[in-house]
Write a protein that holds these residues in place. Sequence first.
Motif, PDB file in Angstrom:
ATOM      1  N   ARG A  23       5.729   4.404   9.098  1.00 36.80           N
ATOM      2  CA  ARG A  23       5.356   5.474   9.602  1.00 36.80           C
ATOM      3  C   ARG A  23       3.542   5.472   9.515  1.00 36.80           C
ATOM      4  NH1 ARG A  23       9.486   5.758   5.338  1.00 36.80           N
ATOM      5  NH2 ARG A  23       7.663   5.823   4.101  1.00 36.80           N
ATOM      6  N   THR A  24       2.972   4.914   8.722  1.00 37.40           N
ATOM      7  CA  THR A  24       1.932   5.373   8.805  1.00 37.40           C
ATOM      8  C   THR A  24       0.932   4.572  10.546  1.00 37.40           C
ATOM      9  OG1 THR A  24       0.880   3.898   6.871  1.00 37.40           O
ATOM     10  CG2 THR A  24      -0.674   4.597   8.447  1.00 37.40           C
ATOM     11  N   ILE A  25       1.769   3.782  11.184  1.00 35.11           N
ATOM     12  CA  ILE A  25       1.637   3.464  12.477  1.00 35.11           C
ATOM     13  C   ILE A  25       1.329   4.390  13.273  1.00 35.11           C
ATOM     14  CG2 ILE A  25       2.125   1.775  14.504  1.00 35.11           C
ATOM     15  CD1 ILE A  25       2.097  -0.677  12.361  1.00 35.11           C
ATOM     16  N   ILE A  26       2.658   5.001  13.077  1.00 33.97           N
ATOM     17  CA  ILE A  26       3.720   6.088  13.885  1.00 33.97           C
ATOM     18  C   ILE A  26       2.634   7.359  13.480  1.00 33.97           C
ATOM     19  CG2 ILE A  26       5.311   7.467  14.144  1.00 33.97           C
ATOM     20  CD1 ILE A  26       7.464   5.255  13.573  1.00 33.97           C
ATOM     21  N   ASP A  27       2.642   7.319  12.441  1.00 32.20           N
ATOM     22  CA  ASP A  27       1.841   8.865  12.613  1.00 32.20           C
ATOM     23  C   ASP A  27       0.271   8.820  12.876  1.00 32.20           C
ATOM     24  OD1 ASP A  27       4.472  10.257  11.554  1.00 32.20           O
ATOM     25  OD2 ASP A  27       3.395   9.648   9.770  1.00 32.20           O
ATOM     26  N   ASP A  28      -0.691   7.960  13.073  1.00 32.18           N
ATOM     27  CA  ASP A  28      -1.713   7.783  12.839  1.00 32.18           C
ATOM     28  C   ASP A  28      -2.112   6.696  13.875  1.00 32.18           C
ATOM     29  OD1 ASP A  28      -2.326   9.597  10.736  1.00 32.18           O
ATOM     30  OD2 ASP A  28      -2.454   8.039   9.262  1.00 32.18           O
ATOM     31  N   GLY A  29      -1.039   6.655  14.398  1.00 32.82           N
ATOM     32  CA  GLY A  29      -1.482   5.492  16.113  1.00 32.82           C
ATOM     33  C   GLY A  29      -2.775   5.654  16.216  1.00 32.82           C
ATOM     34  N   VAL A  37      -4.961  -5.147  -1.800  1.00 32.43           N
ATOM     35  CA  VAL A  37      -4.229  -5.345  -3.219  1.00 32.43           C
ATOM     36  C   VAL A  37      -4.582  -5.456  -4.427  1.00 32.43           C
ATOM     37  CG1 VAL A  37      -2.259  -6.794  -4.235  1.00 32.43           C
ATOM     38  CG2 VAL A  37      -2.553  -6.525  -1.596  1.00 32.43           C
ATOM     39  N   GLY A  38      -5.444  -6.108  -4.759  1.00 38.51           N
ATOM     40  CA  GLY A  38      -6.391  -5.571  -5.672  1.00 38.51           C
ATOM     41  C   GLY A  38      -6.938  -4.586  -6.016  1.00 38.51           C
ATOM     42  N   SER A  39      -7.687  -3.993  -5.230  1.00 39.72           N
ATOM     43  CA  SER A  39      -8.258  -2.034  -5.304  1.00 39.72           C
ATOM     44  C   SER A  39      -7.393  -1.591  -5.028  1.00 39.72           C
ATOM     45  CB  SER A  39      -9.038  -2.401  -4.238  1.00 39.72           C
ATOM     46  OG  SER A  39      -8.948  -2.365  -3.254  1.00 39.72           O
ATOM     47  N   LYS A  40      -7.920   0.050  -4.824  1.00 35.03           N
ATOM     48  CA  LYS A  40      -6.815   1.145  -5.030  1.00 35.03           C
ATOM     49  C   LYS A  40      -6.863   1.496  -3.582  1.00 35.03           C
ATOM     50  CE  LYS A  40      -8.195   2.671  -9.670  1.00 35.03           C
ATOM     51  NZ  LYS A  40      -7.591   3.772 -10.301  1.00 35.03           N
ATOM     52  N   ALA A  41      -7.553   0.716  -2.571  1.00 37.10           N
ATOM     53  CA  ALA A  41      -6.501   0.919  -1.521  1.00 37.10           C
ATOM     54  C   ALA A  41      -5.393   1.306  -0.710  1.00 37.10           C
ATOM     55  CB  ALA A  41      -7.692  -0.282  -0.770  1.00 37.10           C
ATOM     56  N   ASP A  42      -5.393   2.292   0.068  1.00 38.57           N
ATOM     57  CA  ASP A  42      -3.994   2.404   0.633  1.00 38.57           C
ATOM     58  C   ASP A  42      -4.117   0.987   1.466  1.00 38.57           C
ATOM     59  OD1 ASP A  42      -1.829   2.561   2.136  1.00 38.57           O
ATOM     60  OD2 ASP A  42      -2.904   4.573   3.228  1.00 38.57           O
ATOM     61  N   VAL A  43      -2.929  -0.117   0.699  1.00 36.92           N
ATOM     62  CA  VAL A  43      -2.628  -1.460   1.699  1.00 36.92           C
ATOM     63  C   VAL A  43      -1.785  -0.796   2.752  1.00 36.92           C
ATOM     64  CG1 VAL A  43      -1.138  -3.630   1.221  1.00 36.92           C
ATOM     65  CG2 VAL A  43      -2.643  -2.289  -0.165  1.00 36.92           C
ATOM     66  N   SER A  44      -1.563  -0.203   3.612  1.00 39.11           N
ATOM     67  CA  SER A  44      -0.285  -0.083   4.978  1.00 39.11           C
ATOM     68  C   SER A  44      -1.161   0.239   5.673  1.00 39.11           C
ATOM     69  CB  SER A  44       0.558   1.117   4.458  1.00 39.11           C
ATOM     70  OG  SER A  44       1.236   0.918   3.716  1.00 39.11           O
ATOM     71  N   PHE A  45      -2.687   1.364   5.779  1.00 41.72           N
ATOM     72  CA  PHE A  45      -3.215   1.346   6.402  1.00 41.72           C
ATOM     73  C   PHE A  45      -4.472   0.382   6.667  1.00 41.72           C
ATOM     74  CE2 PHE A  45      -7.077   3.401   7.970  1.00 41.72           C
ATOM     75  CZ  PHE A  45      -6.478   3.937   9.426  1.00 41.72           C
ATOM     76  N   VAL A  46      -4.858  -0.827   5.524  1.00 36.11           N
ATOM     77  CA  VAL A  46      -5.191  -1.229   6.172  1.00 36.11           C
ATOM     78  C   VAL A  46      -4.886  -2.541   6.852  1.00 36.11           C
ATOM     79  CG1 VAL A  46      -6.699  -3.358   5.134  1.00 36.11           C
ATOM     80  CG2 VAL A  46      -7.129  -0.772   3.942  1.00 36.11           C
ATOM     81  N   LEU A  47      -3.496  -3.131   5.816  1.00 34.90           N
ATOM     82  CA  LEU A  47      -3.370  -3.988   6.676  1.00 34.90           C
ATOM     83  C   LEU A  47      -2.488  -3.842   8.637  1.00 34.90           C
ATOM     84  CD1 LEU A  47      -0.973  -5.293   3.851  1.00 34.90           C
ATOM     85  CD2 LEU A  47      -3.335  -6.859   5.212  1.00 34.90           C
TER      86      LEU A  47
END
Length: 340
Positions: free
Chosen positions: A69-75, A300-310
């Motif tokens: 959804r992240t890729i679709i919404d913010d592609g 993963v070890g911090s509070k970042a948005d893993v989905s967007f980063v990856l």
Amino acid sequence: MGLLAVSAVLAIALSFARFPAALLLGPMLAAIAFGVGGARLLLPRPLFLAAQAIIGCLVAHSVTPEIARTIIDDGALMVAAVLVTVLAGVVVGLTLTRLQVLPGATAAWGSAPGGAAAMVAMSEAYGSDPRLVAFMQYVRVAAVVLTASLVARLLVDVSAEPASAVAQPFPLTSIVATLGIAALGTGMALVLRMPAGALVGPMLLGAALHATGIASVAVPGPLLDAAYAAIGWYVGLRFTRETLLTTLHALPGILVATGAIILLCGAWAYGLTFLLPIDFLTAFLATSPGGLDSVAIIAVGSKADVSFVLGVQTLRLFTVLLTGPILARWIARSAPDASA
């Protein structure tokens, strides 16, 4: 034994200081010191691939259908983030070539923001000096890990215990399933010649099975710690005394180039926070120029948005691998004529 001891001391010290990915950062710093100090150590590549597969499973545990959804919404903005990072590498490569700090093709491959191992292998096939390319790539990977860890340490609230996806005990069936996913995903990706296959294969397979409930992905703490350390050693031990002496004349330019790429990407990350509802840490990790496995560990070890980063990191990896040969040839042709 000395490398193990120093790695443990540094990892424990960084853990007490609440640095994300301390078990990656400590072994990497120790390995750099040992490699430059003349210790002829080398982590076998199968162990490095196994470590990447474990990290892929860790990421799979954290990835949900939100990444799609992240890729679709913010592609569009993700593509823009990728293009800006690639453009930063091109600008730095052109600058190094114009100033004759490095040969054109070598500067291009060394400045490519992502897929360090693949860039080294491809550069040799295209006639560049793989030693210089490897040194540039791993200097940048180390700098990105250090910078990203520092940024995460400064931006994450250390007064509270960070949540961990692997802190609780896991049933034996989940662990066995995870090891099977790691082996199968790696094998399939390598057969398909997928870029960074040992990491991406288990990540994609594990995420699909975990998100749909077909299998439960679980990475026990000791296995994860070993994977962190292996990746840190693999990167750090690339910094040997011989390589350092070979590239000593180009070292100032390489360091300036590395800093320039990180600053350009950091500025773009800051701009992204005004365009998307994401925090600076997420934007910084997403645009960090290189080291998908290392950045994934920190995310993963911090509070970042893993989905967007990856999403951004994976998209950039494929973009760099596809455009690398074209950009390298173009930058090499722009070099000043040595015979003039």
